[in-house]
Design an enzyme around this catalytic site. Structure first.
Site, PDB file in Angstrom:
ATOM      1  N   CYS A  60      78.665 -18.466  33.828  1.00 50.21           N
ATOM      2  CA  CYS A  60      79.479 -18.607  32.619  1.00 50.21           C
ATOM      3  C   CYS A  60      80.193 -19.945  32.571  1.00 50.21           C
ATOM      4  O   CYS A  60      80.928 -20.309  33.499  1.00 50.21           O
ATOM      5  CB  CYS A  60      80.497 -17.469  32.546  1.00 50.21           C
ATOM      6  SG  CYS A  60      81.525 -17.540  31.054  1.00 50.21           S
ATOM      7  N   ARG A  63      84.782 -19.994  31.603  1.00 46.87           N
ATOM      8  CA  ARG A  63      85.713 -19.301  32.498  1.00 46.87           C
ATOM      9  C   ARG A  63      87.151 -19.825  32.449  1.00 46.87           C
ATOM     10  O   ARG A  63      88.029 -19.232  33.082  1.00 46.87           O
ATOM     11  CB  ARG A  63      85.197 -19.374  33.940  1.00 46.87           C
ATOM     12  CG  ARG A  63      84.035 -18.446  34.213  1.00 46.87           C
ATOM     13  CD  ARG A  63      83.554 -18.577  35.640  1.00 46.87           C
ATOM     14  NE  ARG A  63      82.515 -19.587  35.784  1.00 46.87           N
ATOM     15  CZ  ARG A  63      82.075 -20.028  36.955  1.00 46.87           C
ATOM     16  NH1 ARG A  63      82.612 -19.576  38.081  1.00 46.87           N
ATOM     17  NH2 ARG A  63      81.108 -20.929  37.002  1.00 46.87           N
ATOM     18  N   TRP A 231      83.183 -15.432  23.234  1.00 44.14           N
ATOM     19  CA  TRP A 231      82.652 -15.837  21.942  1.00 44.14           C
ATOM     20  C   TRP A 231      81.466 -16.761  22.193  1.00 44.14           C
ATOM     21  O   TRP A 231      81.234 -17.220  23.312  1.00 44.14           O
ATOM     22  CB  TRP A 231      83.717 -16.535  21.084  1.00 44.14           C
ATOM     23  CG  TRP A 231      84.475 -17.607  21.808  1.00 44.14           C
ATOM     24  CD1 TRP A 231      84.100 -18.910  22.005  1.00 44.14           C
ATOM     25  CD2 TRP A 231      85.736 -17.454  22.458  1.00 44.14           C
ATOM     26  NE1 TRP A 231      85.037 -19.577  22.728  1.00 44.14           N
ATOM     27  CE2 TRP A 231      86.069 -18.711  23.022  1.00 44.14           C
ATOM     28  CE3 TRP A 231      86.638 -16.401  22.605  1.00 44.14           C
ATOM     29  CZ2 TRP A 231      87.240 -18.930  23.730  1.00 44.14           C
ATOM     30  CZ3 TRP A 231      87.801 -16.611  23.311  1.00 44.14           C
ATOM     31  CH2 TRP A 231      88.101 -17.861  23.859  1.00 44.14           C
ATOM     32  N   GLU A 236      73.652 -20.979  22.364  1.00 39.34           N
ATOM     33  CA  GLU A 236      73.116 -19.644  22.641  1.00 39.34           C
ATOM     34  C   GLU A 236      72.341 -19.116  21.435  1.00 39.34           C
ATOM     35  O   GLU A 236      71.341 -18.411  21.585  1.00 39.34           O
ATOM     36  CB  GLU A 236      74.247 -18.686  22.994  1.00 39.34           C
ATOM     37  CG  GLU A 236      74.995 -19.034  24.271  1.00 39.34           C
ATOM     38  CD  GLU A 236      76.152 -18.090  24.517  1.00 39.34           C
ATOM     39  OE1 GLU A 236      75.932 -17.040  25.162  1.00 39.34           O
ATOM     40  OE2 GLU A 236      77.273 -18.381  24.055  1.00 39.34           O
TER      41      GLU A 236
END
Length: 355
Positions: A60, A63, A231, A236
Site C-alpha cells: 500500500c 499508509r 480511496w 488503479e
C-alpha cells in the site's frame, strides 16, 4: 501466546500504557488461552491492531493515513441479515457523499467456526463479468464469481456495469446472497477535460474500493471477514481496471478516438492513450467532488510516511513492485530505492476463495 505477547507488548507501548497494565493484560490473555485455546481482543486492541495492520501493508502506497482508520467492531453479529446491514452501514459511512473515509468493519474471528463471518466478494462494490459469444461483457476479472452468484440464484441485467450481489457465509452454513441497494453505490461517469468525445465511450467507475476477501490477523487471532477501504489512486482505475487487456481493455478505443496510429508501437499510442485515460479519471472524480489521489501526490505522501516512521524508530517495509505506480513510475522516488519486503504482524493476508 507468543503472537499475542508480541502484539500486546507493541500495542500497549504505542498506546502509552504502563508496564503494570501490560503485565495484567498478558496474564489475563494467558488464562483465556489456557482455558479456551484463544483470547478475545478488547475494542482498544482491535482498533489499534487494525491500524497497525494498515501500517504494515507492504503493497500500500497510502499508509501515511494509517492512524485515521475508522474501526467498526461488529464481532457480536450472528446472522447474515445483521452482517448485510453492517455492510450497508460501512458503504454509507465510507462513501460520505464523496468525502471518502478510510473504514474497516471487523466481524467475528475464525476461532469459533460456528460464527466466523466470511464475505465471498473480492470488493463490496464490483462489476459482474459475463462470457458471451461476442466476448466478455463487463469485467473479465469477475467471471468466476459472477458464475457462482448465478448458480446461487442471482440474475444480473447483462450490462457492462452490473453491481454484483453480496455473498455472505457464517460458519459452515450455506452462503446467502443479497442485492446491493442502488442508493448506497456512488458511481462516477467519466469525461475528459479537453476531449468532448470521451463521454461517448460511456465509461464509469465506482467511488470506493472496499476490499472484502482478505484476512485481518492481529496477535494470532484471524478475522476472515474484515472489509476495509481507503480511496482510489487514479492509476488503479485508469491504468489497470479500464486499461489492462485482461480487464476492460479500453486503450485501443481511446487511442482510435484520439486519431493515433495503433498499428505501430513506435507511435507510442498506448502511452498517450493511457495518459489521457488517467487524466479523465482524475478530472471526473474531482469535478464530482469524490476523493481521489494522483500517483505523484501519493508518492509524496508515501515519502512523508517514510520520514514519520523513521522518526518513530520503525523500519518501513514495502513491496517495490506494488509501490511503484503503473504510470511513469520512474518519476517517483520509490523507483530508485530498494525496500525490505518482510511481512510483519498485524497485517492483511490473501485467502483462498471459498468458491
Amino acid at each position: 501466546m507468543q503472537q499475542a505477547e508480541q502484539f500486546i507488548t507493541t500495542c500497549y507501548e504505542e498506546l502509552g500504557k504502563s508496564s503494570e497494565e501490560l503485565t495484567a493484560r498478558l496474564t489475563e490473555i494467558a488464562a483465556e488461552i489456557e482455558q479456551y485455546g484463544f483470547y478475545e481482543h478488547t475494542f482498544e486492541e482491535i482498533d489499534h491492531g487494525a491500524k497497525m495492520a494498515w501500517r504494515n501493508s507492504n503493497k500500500c502506497i497510502g499508509r501515511l493515513f494509517w492512524n485515521s482508520l475508522k474501526v467498526f467492531d461488529k464481532r457480536g453479529l450472528q446472522t447474515v441479515d445483521e452482517v448485510r446491514d453492517a455492510l450497508e452501514a460501512h458503504v454509507r459511512y465510507a462513501t460520505n457523499g464523496g468525502k471518502i473515509r478510510s473504514t474497516i468493519t471487523v466481524f467475528h474471528p475464525v476461532h469459533n467456526k460456528e460464527n466466523a463471518v466470511r464475505i465471498w466478494n473480492h470488493q463490496l462494490i464490483r462489476y459482474a463479468g459475463y462470457e458471451t459469444e461476442d466476448g466478455v461483457l463487463g469485467d473479465p476479472a469477475s467471471i468466476a464469481f459472477t458464475k457462482k452468484c448465478t448458480e446461487l440464484g442471482w440474475v444480473g441485467e447483462g450490462t457492462h456495469y452490473d453491481i454484483l450481489p453480496w455473498v455472505i457465509q457464517i460458519g459452515d452454513e450455506s452462503p446467502v446472497w443479497f442485492e446491493v441497494p442502488n442508493d448506497i453505490v456512488l458511481e462516477i461517469p467519466l469525461r475528459h477535460p479537453h476531449y468532448d468525445w470521451f463521454s461517448d465511450l460511456h465509461l464509469k467507475w465506482y467511488a470506493v474500493p472496499i476490499l472484502s476477501d482478505m484476512k485481518l490477523e492481529i496477535g494470532g487471532i484471524e478475522y476472515v471477514g474484515a472489509p476495509f477501504n481507503g480511496w482510489y489512486m487514479e492509476t488503479e482505475i485508469g491504468a489497470r481496471n479500464l486499461a489492462d487487456e485482461c480487464r476492460y481493455n479500453m486503450l485501443p478505443k481511446v487511442a482510435s478516438f484520439m486519431g493515433l496510429d495503433i498499428k505501430r508501437n513506435q507511435s507510442l499510442w498506448k502511452d498517450r492513450a493511457l495518459l489521457e485515460l488517467n487524466a479523465a479519471v482524475i478530472h471526473s472524480y474531482k469535478e464530482d467532488g469524490v476523493n481521489i489521489v494522483d500517483h505523484h501526490t501519493a508518492a509524496q505522501q508515501f515519502h512523508s510516511f517514510e520520514m514519520k516512521e523513521h522518526h518513530h524508530g520503525r523500519k518501513v517495509t514495502g513491496d517495490w513492485v506494488w509501490l511503484n505506480p503503473p504510470l511513469s513510475p520512474a518519476t517517483t522516488h520509490m523507483f530508485h530505492k530498494e525496500y525490505d519486503n518482510t511481512i510483519h504482524s498485524p497485517n492483511y493476508y490473501y485467502q483462498d476463495q471459498p468458491y
